[in-house]
Design a protein around this motif. Structure first.
Motif, PDB file in Angstrom:
ATOM      1  N   ALA A 192       0.843  -1.115  -0.058  1.00 27.62           N
ATOM      2  CA  ALA A 192      -0.027   0.056  -0.018  1.00 27.62           C
ATOM      3  C   ALA A 192       0.796   1.232  -0.027  1.00 27.62           C
ATOM      4  O   ALA A 192       0.491   2.368  -0.808  1.00 27.62           O
ATOM      5  CB  ALA A 192      -1.078  -0.004   1.234  1.00 27.62           C
TER       6      ALA A 192
ATOM      7  N   THR B  81      -5.053  -9.140  -5.591  1.00 29.70           N
ATOM      8  CA  THR B  81      -6.508  -8.837  -5.611  1.00 29.70           C
ATOM      9  C   THR B  81      -7.412  -9.933  -5.365  1.00 29.70           C
ATOM     10  O   THR B  81      -6.679 -10.987  -6.007  1.00 29.70           O
ATOM     11  CB  THR B  81      -6.713  -7.877  -6.677  1.00 29.70           C
ATOM     12  OG1 THR B  81      -8.110  -7.436  -6.519  1.00 29.70           O
ATOM     13  CG2 THR B  81      -6.892  -8.769  -7.879  1.00 29.70           C
TER      14      THR B  81
ATOM     15  N   TYR C  51      -2.587  -4.871  -9.809  1.00 29.47           N
ATOM     16  CA  TYR C  51      -3.881  -4.808  -9.016  1.00 29.47           C
ATOM     17  C   TYR C  51      -4.782  -3.713  -9.956  1.00 29.47           C
ATOM     18  O   TYR C  51      -5.876  -4.143 -10.090  1.00 29.47           O
ATOM     19  CB  TYR C  51      -3.416  -4.015  -7.826  1.00 29.47           C
ATOM     20  CG  TYR C  51      -4.762  -3.402  -7.216  1.00 29.47           C
ATOM     21  CD1 TYR C  51      -5.855  -3.945  -6.595  1.00 29.47           C
ATOM     22  CD2 TYR C  51      -4.628  -2.171  -6.853  1.00 29.47           C
ATOM     23  CE1 TYR C  51      -7.227  -3.417  -6.179  1.00 29.47           C
ATOM     24  CE2 TYR C  51      -5.642  -1.294  -6.333  1.00 29.47           C
ATOM     25  CZ  TYR C  51      -6.739  -2.010  -6.075  1.00 29.47           C
ATOM     26  OH  TYR C  51      -7.920  -1.362  -5.326  1.00 29.47           O
ATOM     27  N   THR C  52      -4.226  -2.538 -10.257  1.00 31.22           N
ATOM     28  CA  THR C  52      -5.300  -1.666 -11.203  1.00 31.22           C
ATOM     29  C   THR C  52      -5.614  -2.133 -12.409  1.00 31.22           C
ATOM     30  O   THR C  52      -6.676  -1.998 -12.759  1.00 31.22           O
ATOM     31  CB  THR C  52      -4.464  -0.427 -11.369  1.00 31.22           C
ATOM     32  OG1 THR C  52      -3.222  -0.355 -12.140  1.00 31.22           O
ATOM     33  CG2 THR C  52      -4.215   0.398  -9.972  1.00 31.22           C
TER      34      THR C  52
ATOM     35  N   LYS D  62      -8.306  -4.355  -2.604  1.00 35.56           N
ATOM     36  CA  LYS D  62      -6.877  -3.652  -2.680  1.00 35.56           C
ATOM     37  C   LYS D  62      -5.967  -4.792  -2.180  1.00 35.56           C
ATOM     38  O   LYS D  62      -6.478  -5.688  -1.417  1.00 35.56           O
ATOM     39  CB  LYS D  62      -6.791  -2.683  -1.725  1.00 35.56           C
ATOM     40  CG  LYS D  62      -7.702  -1.561  -2.369  1.00 35.56           C
ATOM     41  CD  LYS D  62      -7.510  -0.308  -1.428  1.00 35.56           C
ATOM     42  CE  LYS D  62      -8.411   0.696  -1.842  1.00 35.56           C
ATOM     43  NZ  LYS D  62      -8.590   2.119  -1.129  1.00 35.56           N
TER      44      LYS D  62
END
Length: 322
Positions: free
Chosen positions: A12, A118, A268-269, A295
């Motif tokens: 993160a 994710t 992830y995105t 997330k």
């Protein structure tokens, strides 16, 4: 649990800025290891997702099926792969939250050697019986499965699999007297349900749905917290008075533990965008599953909680790795 949370927290903090390692990523195909044979729901989901992600990333996502030992073989291959973002794991719950509790000699530590990217999907189960079964409702099945005189049995995809533990959870919470008949995979189990050799089964909705829609299986309940739109006439376990039998399988992406945080962030995105594409949203709705796209830190905490939950039940019922 703390190992996962610490690793996820590090991700993160690193997602905001791209490092040198990720600036040109990806510049070659990405290998997506599926720890199950080709053709199953995890494999099919990964292929659909990989096509969308590949178009966005400008590189091919190559599916590599490494089945065996409940997902352990494929997950181990990723845990030992270079941590450069070019090998990732796409798995269901088994290899991450169940199998570690079924063997004394794990070749990898899922909370140390893999890092979450994710949770892609939440996959509710459905309780099914044959269309020819005398049990038209869960209440009728429960009445037959209560007391010492019960002869009701249930099929699973094997000892220690998600369908096995989901059925054991229902057995405990609804106080059923049912006997376990393990199979080597969901397909042969469903075959015997259809033939009347076994009375009932808990199974992932995408696996059972074609048989339900064709009228060959009867759905008595879903394990979701709310009704499934594609099966809107099927009640939830909570509606039937068994709220603690709510349970899910799930699919998610992970990478080797030391994969740079910004590469994990890009995966992830990109995965999240693909999951929310109109085409895949429609496909998943038609399969009765729900997009999560959590997330990395959320997925890490979730895996730790799921591992504790299913591990305790697996030990209580003496589940073994087939």
């Amino acid at each position: 649990m703390h190992k996962f949370l610490k690793s996820a927290a590090a991700i993160a903090l690193g997602i905001a800025a791209l490092s040198v390692a990720a600036q040109g990523y990806p510049n070659k195909p990405i290998r997506v290891v599926i720890p199950f044979p080709a053709g199953g729901p995890v494999d099919q989901t990964a292929r659909a997702l990989g096509a969308k992600m590949g178009a966005a990333l400008g590189q091919t996502l190559v599916i590599d099926n490494k089945g065996g030992a409940g997902g352990l073989i494929g997950a181990d291959a990723v845990a030992k792969a270079p941590a450069d973002g070019y090998t990732v794991l796409f798995s269901s719950a088994g290899a991450l939250a169940i199998v570690p509790h079924l063997t004394a000699s794990m070749p990898y530590d899922p909370q140390k050697d893999l890092i979450p990217v994710t949770q892609a999907l939440k996959v509710p189960a459905v309780l099914v019986v044959s269309a020819a079964s005398p049990y038209k409702t869960f209440a009728e099945l429960k009445a037959a499965a209560t007391g010492q005189g019960s002869k009701i049995n249930y099929a699973s995809a094997g000892s220690g699999t998600t369908p096995h533990l989901q059925a054991e959870l229902l057995k405990r919470e609804a106080q059923l007297n049912i006997n376990h008949i393990p199979y080597r995979g969901a397909a042969p189990a469903i075959t015997d349900i259809l033939g009347g050799q076994v009375d009932m089964m808990m199974v992932d909705i995408p696996v059972a749905l074609p048989f339900i829609q064709s009228g060959k299986l009867r759905a008595l309940a879903v394990t979701n917290s709310k009704r499934i739109p594609i099966m809107k006439d099927v009640p939830t376990m909570a509606e039937l008075g068994v709220p603690k039998a709510e349970a899910y399988n799930w699919y998610g992406m992970l990478a080797p533990a030391r994969t740079p945080a910004d590469i994990v962030g890009k995966l992830y995105t990109t995965t999240g965008a693909a999951l929310h594409s109109p085409e895949l949203l429609k496909q998943f709705e038609q399969q009765g599953v729900e997009v999560v796209a959590s997330k990395p830190e959320e997925f890490g905490a979730f895996i730790a909680a799921e591992s504790a939950r299913w591990g305790a039940l697996a030990k209580a019922v003496g589940a073994k790795l087939d």
